[in-house]
Design an enzyme around this catalytic site. Structure first.
Site, PDB file in Angstrom:
ATOM      1  N   ASP A 179      42.254  34.967  53.787  1.00 33.20           N
ATOM      2  CA  ASP A 179      42.182  35.795  55.004  1.00 33.20           C
ATOM      3  C   ASP A 179      40.779  35.940  55.565  1.00 33.20           C
ATOM      4  O   ASP A 179      40.595  36.535  56.622  1.00 33.20           O
ATOM      5  CB  ASP A 179      42.745  37.194  54.687  1.00 33.20           C
ATOM      6  CG  ASP A 179      44.216  37.122  54.359  1.00 33.20           C
ATOM      7  OD1 ASP A 179      44.627  37.660  53.317  1.00 33.20           O
ATOM      8  OD2 ASP A 179      44.951  36.466  55.120  1.00 33.20           O
TER       9      ASP A 179
ATOM     10  N   HIS B  34      41.027  38.672  44.869  1.00 34.78           N
ATOM     11  CA  HIS B  34      42.410  38.195  44.744  1.00 34.78           C
ATOM     12  C   HIS B  34      42.921  38.503  43.344  1.00 34.78           C
ATOM     13  O   HIS B  34      42.154  38.460  42.374  1.00 34.78           O
ATOM     14  CB  HIS B  34      42.462  36.676  44.980  1.00 34.78           C
ATOM     15  CG  HIS B  34      43.822  36.185  45.332  1.00 34.78           C
ATOM     16  ND1 HIS B  34      44.751  35.892  44.368  1.00 34.78           N
ATOM     17  CD2 HIS B  34      44.409  35.977  46.524  1.00 34.78           C
ATOM     18  CE1 HIS B  34      45.862  35.494  44.968  1.00 34.78           C
ATOM     19  NE2 HIS B  34      45.686  35.550  46.275  1.00 34.78           N
TER      20      HIS B  34
HETATM   21  C1  SDX Z   1      46.641  37.862  50.154  1.00 34.71           C
HETATM   22  O1  SDX Z   1      48.984  37.556  45.869  1.00 34.71           O
HETATM   23  C2  SDX Z   1      48.742  36.608  46.716  1.00 34.71           C
HETATM   24  O2  SDX Z   1      48.861  35.444  46.430  1.00 34.71           O
HETATM   25  C3  SDX Z   1      48.366  37.091  48.095  1.00 34.71           C
HETATM   26  C4  SDX Z   1      47.952  36.019  49.093  1.00 34.71           C
HETATM   27  C5  SDX Z   1      49.112  35.114  49.466  1.00 34.71           C
HETATM   28  O3  SDX Z   1      48.848  33.989  49.910  1.00 34.71           O
HETATM   29  O4  SDX Z   1      50.273  35.600  49.395  1.00 34.71           O
HETATM   30  O5  SDX Z   1      46.881  35.242  48.566  1.00 34.71           O
HETATM   31  C6  SDX Z   1      47.483  36.657  50.403  1.00 34.71           C
HETATM   32  O6  SDX Z   1      47.174  38.936  50.102  1.00 34.71           O
HETATM   33  C7  SDX Z   1      45.174  37.677  49.903  1.00 34.71           C
HETATM   34  C8  SDX Z   1      44.449  39.016  49.566  1.00 34.71           C
HETATM   35  C9  SDX Z   1      44.196  39.747  50.882  1.00 34.71           C
HETATM   36  N1  SDX Z   1      43.669  41.109  50.637  1.00 34.71           N
HETATM   37  C10 SDX Z   1      42.395  41.433  50.862  1.00 34.71           C
HETATM   38  O7  SDX Z   1      41.527  40.609  51.198  1.00 34.71           O
HETATM   39  C11 SDX Z   1      42.104  42.923  50.726  1.00 34.71           C
HETATM   40  C12 SDX Z   1      40.798  43.107  49.936  1.00 34.71           C
HETATM   41  N2  SDX Z   1      41.039  42.668  48.547  1.00 34.71           N
HETATM   42  C13 SDX Z   1      41.483  43.657  47.624  1.00 34.71           C
HETATM   43  O8  SDX Z   1      42.059  44.811  48.052  1.00 34.71           O
HETATM   44  C14 SDX Z   1      41.899  43.118  46.265  1.00 34.71           C
HETATM   45  O9  SDX Z   1      40.990  42.159  45.917  1.00 34.71           O
HETATM   46  C15 SDX Z   1      43.314  42.562  46.136  1.00 34.71           C
HETATM   47  C16 SDX Z   1      44.338  43.544  46.585  1.00 34.71           C
HETATM   48  C17 SDX Z   1      43.451  41.302  46.931  1.00 34.71           C
HETATM   49  C18 SDX Z   1      43.528  42.237  44.663  1.00 34.71           C
HETATM   50  O10 SDX Z   1      43.532  43.441  44.006  1.00 34.71           O
HETATM   51  P1  SDX Z   1      43.770  43.526  42.392  1.00 34.71           P
HETATM   52  O11 SDX Z   1      44.063  42.200  41.810  1.00 34.71           O
HETATM   53  O12 SDX Z   1      44.747  44.623  42.132  1.00 34.71           O
HETATM   54  O13 SDX Z   1      42.369  43.868  41.876  1.00 34.71           O
HETATM   55  P2  SDX Z   1      41.760  45.312  41.831  1.00 34.71           P
HETATM   56  O14 SDX Z   1      42.103  46.048  43.097  1.00 34.71           O
HETATM   57  O15 SDX Z   1      42.134  45.928  40.529  1.00 34.71           O
HETATM   58  O16 SDX Z   1      40.198  44.981  41.877  1.00 34.71           O
HETATM   59  C19 SDX Z   1      39.519  44.617  40.696  1.00 34.71           C
HETATM   60  C20 SDX Z   1      38.130  45.229  40.865  1.00 34.71           C
HETATM   61  C21 SDX Z   1      38.178  46.710  41.235  1.00 34.71           C
HETATM   62  O17 SDX Z   1      37.004  47.297  40.731  1.00 34.71           O
HETATM   63  P3  SDX Z   1      37.133  48.165  39.327  1.00 34.71           P
HETATM   64  O18 SDX Z   1      38.174  49.242  39.568  1.00 34.71           O
HETATM   65  O19 SDX Z   1      37.562  47.172  38.274  1.00 34.71           O
HETATM   66  O20 SDX Z   1      35.747  48.726  39.131  1.00 34.71           O
HETATM   67  O21 SDX Z   1      37.450  44.580  41.961  1.00 34.71           O
HETATM   68  C22 SDX Z   1      37.188  45.527  42.990  1.00 34.71           C
HETATM   69  C23 SDX Z   1      38.089  46.724  42.731  1.00 34.71           C
HETATM   70  O22 SDX Z   1      37.487  47.906  43.231  1.00 34.71           O
HETATM   71  N3  SDX Z   1      37.538  44.869  44.240  1.00 34.71           N
HETATM   72  C24 SDX Z   1      36.816  44.917  45.358  1.00 34.71           C
HETATM   73  C25 SDX Z   1      37.501  44.109  46.275  1.00 34.71           C
HETATM   74  N4  SDX Z   1      38.591  43.617  45.711  1.00 34.71           N
HETATM   75  C26 SDX Z   1      38.618  44.081  44.451  1.00 34.71           C
HETATM   76  N5  SDX Z   1      35.671  45.551  45.678  1.00 34.71           N
HETATM   77  C27 SDX Z   1      35.216  45.377  46.938  1.00 34.71           C
HETATM   78  N6  SDX Z   1      35.807  44.614  47.891  1.00 34.71           N
HETATM   79  C28 SDX Z   1      36.951  43.962  47.582  1.00 34.71           C
HETATM   80  N7  SDX Z   1      37.535  43.215  48.521  1.00 34.71           N
END
Ligand code: SDX
Length: 429
Positions: A364, A306
């Site tokens: 989720d 998140h």
């Molecule tokens: C919702 O914003 C909100 O409040 C949203 C929400 C709401 O109520 O409105 O809470 C609802 O959207 C919840 C999130 C649902 N999405 C997912 O579950 C999809 C999987 N999660 C990710 O795609 C990610 O965690 C996000 C999109 C939710 C957050 O992304 P960020 O904050 O932009 O973080 P990032 O992508 O920069 O990740 C940071 C690091 C990265 O690694 P590095 O590049 O630093 O090496 O963490 C890794 C990412 O690769 N990473 C993951 C991961 N999520 C982040 N690695 C593996 N699996 C994951 N799920």
């Protein structure tokens, strides 16, 4: 709000900008005069360090894993309140008295029916249209059916539009489901509570009476509450930006539905359940955890991570408890998908990759298991999320429109394209 100052030194010049404190949470540096003073923009794609607005509606402490709706912890509201009362709270800022609750609840109930012409609108879709495509279309089309509540300068019209959106979303989403399975639309009933009405519109058929399970209705209501609002997430920011141009509220909420659909946002509940099903059995979990950690593999653990929560999403905890209750009520406690989810969570939370990046289950991760157990297809999950989030969207839209300092949102950019150059005739290229 107390004020201190931040100093910015550029070359031989020092600029000062006020630091403003809110009631809780990080202070902000007010940079509204930055460009005027320095000729520079800030640069923050994804808004990782940028506050887009002041708000009094919802507060998240990502490190603590807390979520407050108008100051009330989500755990207390999920346990003691209900979705209609939470809608009143988010819209008005205070919990209603009994009289205020009854009036608001009655008003919502009286707006659950859709204009009958919308039935024809639905029949224009293919039967296999995704419920989010239908929901996005139907909400936008409300601008064409409810002209008497599109003037955003008229407080009464704003109020009616808000009630119509909250009240009609269950009917819009339930009808999207009925249409996709070829069953007749079921009309809302005024003698049922919000969640029971939605379940009945989804699962009742004309051939027999439909009894709503109180446990499932309570679980549905709790899922709505947990999804109601969440600060300035992608879809709420979309609604605010659309609303800042003074577009009508139905068009703004349709924009929010579109943004929520993405798998990185509200579409993650559908993607998470499909991922858990693809994993299938606990012995395959290590393979998927390895893929999630592999930078060359685009696979991510859906329902994990998140932007704000760097601790356990408090909604996921309540959702996990609700999943256990619903599965027990349905006699499927040993649901294999729940077992994979719990095992996956355990393994991931002990893996240094997830610990170091502070990746925890989010809202989720478990919600899909409950919705699947209740009988919804995965394609309905995000539409149900949109139904609930409409309360947050309209509350945030209302707060923005009523803000006397509100301006149209118009971000700037870092331009790295071509400088000015002359056109050349095609024959000379
Ligand atoms: C919702 O914003 C909100 O409040 C949203 C929400 C709401 O109520 O409105 O809470 C609802 O959207 C919840 C999130 C649902 N999405 C997912 O579950 C999809 C999987 N999660 C990710 O795609 C990610 O965690 C996000 C999109 C939710 C957050 O992304 P960020 O904050 O932009 O973080 P990032 O992508 O920069 O990740 C940071 C690091 C990265 O690694 P590095 O590049 O630093 O090496 O963490 C890794 C990412 O690769 N990473 C993951 C991961 N999520 C982040 N690695 C593996 N699996 C994951 N799920």
């Amino acid at each position: 709000m107390t004020e201190k100052n931040a100093k910015l030194v550029i070359g031989d010049k020092t600029y000062e900008f006020p630091i403003i404190s809110g009631s809780v949470g990080p202070d902000v540096i007010d940079i509204r005069t930055l460009y005027k003073q320095t000729g520079l923009f800030t640069f923050d794609p994804g808004y990782t360090s940028t506050g887009s607005t002041e708000s009094q509606i919802t507060y998240i402490d990502g490190d603590e894993g807390t979520l407050l709706y108008r100051g009330y912890p989500i755990e207390q509201l999920a346990e003691k309140s209900n979705f209609v009362e939470v809608a009143y709270l988010l819209l008005n800022g205070e919990l209603p008295t009994a009289a205020e609750y009854d009036k608001f609840s009655e008003t919502v109930i009286r707006h659950t029916m859709l204009h009958e012409q919308i039935v024809k609108f639905y029949t224009g879709f293919r039967r296999d249209a995704h419920p989010m495509a239908i929901t996005c279309g139907a909400v936008g089309a409300m601008s064409a059916f409810y002209h008497d509540s599109t003037d955003i300068t008229d407080e009464k019209q704003r109020e009616i539009a808000t009630i119509r959106l909250i009240a009609k979303m269950p009917t819009i989403v339930a009808w999207a489901y009925k249409y996709s399975i070829g069953q007749p639309f079921v009309y809302p009933r005024n003698d049922l509570d919000f969640a029971s009405n939605f379940l009945r519109m989804c699962f009742a058929v004309p051939a027999e009476e439909y009894e709503v399970s109180p446990t499932l209705a309570r679980a549905m209501d709790r899922i709505f509450t947990l999804h109601a609002d969440h600060e300035q997430n992608a879809s709420t920011s979309t609604v605010r930006l659309a609303g800042s141009s003074h577009a009508n509220p139905f068009a703004c909420i349709a924009a929010g539905v579109a943004s929520l659909w993405g798998p990185a946002h509200g579409g993650a509940n559908e993607a998470a359940l499909m991922m858990l099903r693809e994993i299938g059995t606990p012995d395959r979990i290590p393979e998927y955890v390895a893929r999630a950690k592999d930078k060359s593999d685009p696979f991510r653990l859906m329902g994990f991570g998140h932007r704000v929560y760097k601790n356990y999403d408090p909604r996921a905890k309540v959702m996990q408890e609700t999943a256990r209750e619903v599965l027990a009520e349905l006699g499927v406690e040993n649901n294999p998908t729940l077992q994979v989810a719990q095992q996956l969570e355990k393994i991931a939370l002990e893996d240094e990759y997830f610990v170091e990046k502070k990746l925890y289950p989010n809202v989720d991760f478990y919600s899909g298991i409950i919705l699947d157990a209740i009988g919804f297809p995965t394609s309905m999950f995000t539409a149900i999320f949109a139904l609930a989030r409409t309360v947050g969207w309209v509350s945030q839209w209302k707060e923005m429109i009523e803000d006397p300092t509100q301006k149209i949102g118009r971000p700037r950019q870092l331009y790295t394209g071509s400088d000015s150059r002359d056109y050349t005739d095609i024959g000379t290229r």
